[in-house]
Design an enzyme around this catalytic site. Sequence first.
Site, PDB file in Angstrom:
ATOM      1  N   THR A 180     -15.074  -6.809   7.132  1.00 42.35           N
ATOM      2  CA  THR A 180     -14.585  -5.606   7.658  1.00 42.35           C
ATOM      3  C   THR A 180     -15.502  -4.807   8.138  1.00 42.35           C
ATOM      4  O   THR A 180     -16.744  -4.849   7.906  1.00 42.35           O
ATOM      5  CB  THR A 180     -13.424  -4.727   6.822  1.00 42.35           C
ATOM      6  N   ARG A 181     -15.257  -3.855   9.082  1.00 44.07           N
ATOM      7  CA  ARG A 181     -16.267  -3.058   9.661  1.00 44.07           C
ATOM      8  C   ARG A 181     -16.645  -2.038   8.553  1.00 44.07           C
ATOM      9  O   ARG A 181     -18.145  -1.692   8.525  1.00 44.07           O
ATOM     10  CB  ARG A 181     -15.339  -2.091  10.758  1.00 44.07           C
ATOM     11  N   PHE A 182     -15.798  -1.412   7.689  1.00 45.57           N
ATOM     12  CA  PHE A 182     -16.319  -0.667   6.626  1.00 45.57           C
ATOM     13  C   PHE A 182     -17.192  -1.392   5.742  1.00 45.57           C
ATOM     14  O   PHE A 182     -18.168  -1.038   5.412  1.00 45.57           O
ATOM     15  CB  PHE A 182     -14.992  -0.211   5.857  1.00 45.57           C
ATOM     16  N   GLU A 183     -16.838  -2.765   5.502  1.00 40.37           N
ATOM     17  CA  GLU A 183     -17.868  -3.606   4.474  1.00 40.37           C
ATOM     18  C   GLU A 183     -19.106  -3.830   5.185  1.00 40.37           C
ATOM     19  O   GLU A 183     -20.257  -3.800   4.626  1.00 40.37           O
ATOM     20  CB  GLU A 183     -17.161  -5.033   4.199  1.00 40.37           C
TER      21      GLU A 183
ATOM     22  N   LYS B 287     -15.570   7.891 -12.011  1.00 39.15           N
ATOM     23  CA  LYS B 287     -15.995   8.862 -13.096  1.00 39.15           C
ATOM     24  C   LYS B 287     -15.556   7.936 -14.430  1.00 39.15           C
ATOM     25  O   LYS B 287     -14.301   7.542 -14.404  1.00 39.15           O
ATOM     26  CB  LYS B 287     -15.372  10.217 -12.913  1.00 39.15           C
TER      27      LYS B 287
ATOM     28  N   ASP C  85      -9.633   1.297  -5.452  1.00 45.59           N
ATOM     29  CA  ASP C  85     -10.362   2.423  -5.612  1.00 45.59           C
ATOM     30  C   ASP C  85     -11.066   2.353  -6.995  1.00 45.59           C
ATOM     31  O   ASP C  85     -10.660   1.808  -8.107  1.00 45.59           O
ATOM     32  CB  ASP C  85      -9.255   3.643  -5.955  1.00 45.59           C
TER      33      ASP C  85
ATOM     34  N   ASP D 165       0.822  -1.284   0.017  1.00 43.72           N
ATOM     35  CA  ASP D 165      -0.027   0.065   0.177  1.00 43.72           C
ATOM     36  C   ASP D 165       0.724   1.295  -0.274  1.00 43.72           C
ATOM     37  O   ASP D 165       2.262   1.161   0.157  1.00 43.72           O
ATOM     38  CB  ASP D 165      -1.057   0.033   1.167  1.00 43.72           C
TER      39      ASP D 165
ATOM     40  N   ASP E 159       4.697   1.253  -5.469  1.00 46.01           N
ATOM     41  CA  ASP E 159       3.884   0.947  -6.626  1.00 46.01           C
ATOM     42  C   ASP E 159       3.662  -0.751  -6.835  1.00 46.01           C
ATOM     43  O   ASP E 159       4.829  -1.270  -7.150  1.00 46.01           O
ATOM     44  CB  ASP E 159       4.394   1.427  -7.686  1.00 46.01           C
TER      45      ASP E 159
ATOM     46  N   ASP F 246     -17.250  -3.351  -3.630  1.00 42.07           N
ATOM     47  CA  ASP F 246     -18.676  -2.987  -3.493  1.00 42.07           C
ATOM     48  C   ASP F 246     -19.098  -1.868  -4.280  1.00 42.07           C
ATOM     49  O   ASP F 246     -20.568  -1.160  -4.022  1.00 42.07           O
ATOM     50  CB  ASP F 246     -18.678  -2.211  -1.901  1.00 42.07           C
TER      51      ASP F 246
END
Length: 270
Positions: free
Chosen positions: A247-250, A178, A174, A124, A151, A210
């Site tokens: 995960t919590r975010f998921e 757009k 990510d 990361d 990278d 997601d």
Amino acid sequence: MSDSFNAPDASQPAHTPGVPVRHTRAKGEPRFPDGPRADPAGSHFERRIRSFQPRRSRVTAGQADALQRLWPKWGLDIDGQRVLDLTELFGNDNPVVLEIGFGMGEATVQMADSDPGTNILAVDVHTPGQGNLLNLADQSGLSNVRVGNGDAIILLREMLAPDSLDGLRVYFPDPWPKKRHHKRRLIQPEFLSLAATRLKPGAVVHCATDWEPYAEQMLEVLTAHPDFENTQADGGFAPRPDYRPLTRFEGQGLDKGHVVNDLLFRRVQR
């Protein structure tokens, strides 16, 4: 002079855990002298459209301390200047899975803890996440996690030997929603062709997102690529494997009605 964050030292007052550490440093002084470099590959490689944006947000005292203490032991700057010996890097010849984009590292630590016989090379560019993953791995007593800074394309192309990886994980990359930014998405034919050269036959590429339009594009691109085959007989998305933690975010996204899609494709023998 510029503001930055770093680990506490004897000349500074005590810090409250979880509160960002602020100090001033001289111009040109490394942010973390023994930690990850801001631009490890420098100007050695061509400029190109990248799928990521480096984020240098606030680093807590615990994260900064982990970066200072543990980076020399478990960290890796992706400079593209050598081919890695993964057996030497991990101290064993266990299978190695590359994880691209680990966020704050909670899921990575859970997977490493539940499968100590598999090494995880987690890459990361998010400094707080790097520090957090190192801290969590240290607290959990793990020895099968290494943290790469930089990278992932340079890592794959310049620093990993052919057929050296036993798996590839790309969780919640990510989505670049757009249309004009779709070219920045990581899962593209060119990326898969490169990854295929570093994956052993039978190795699994596991993606999760997601963002449904990106999921559909991933499925289309992976299905069309000659080096990969879908593990699902119906040619569609896969159920979330038990080894990928929720995960919590998921979980928050699922509570809001988001749909999470997993894709599991196997590297074929050619």
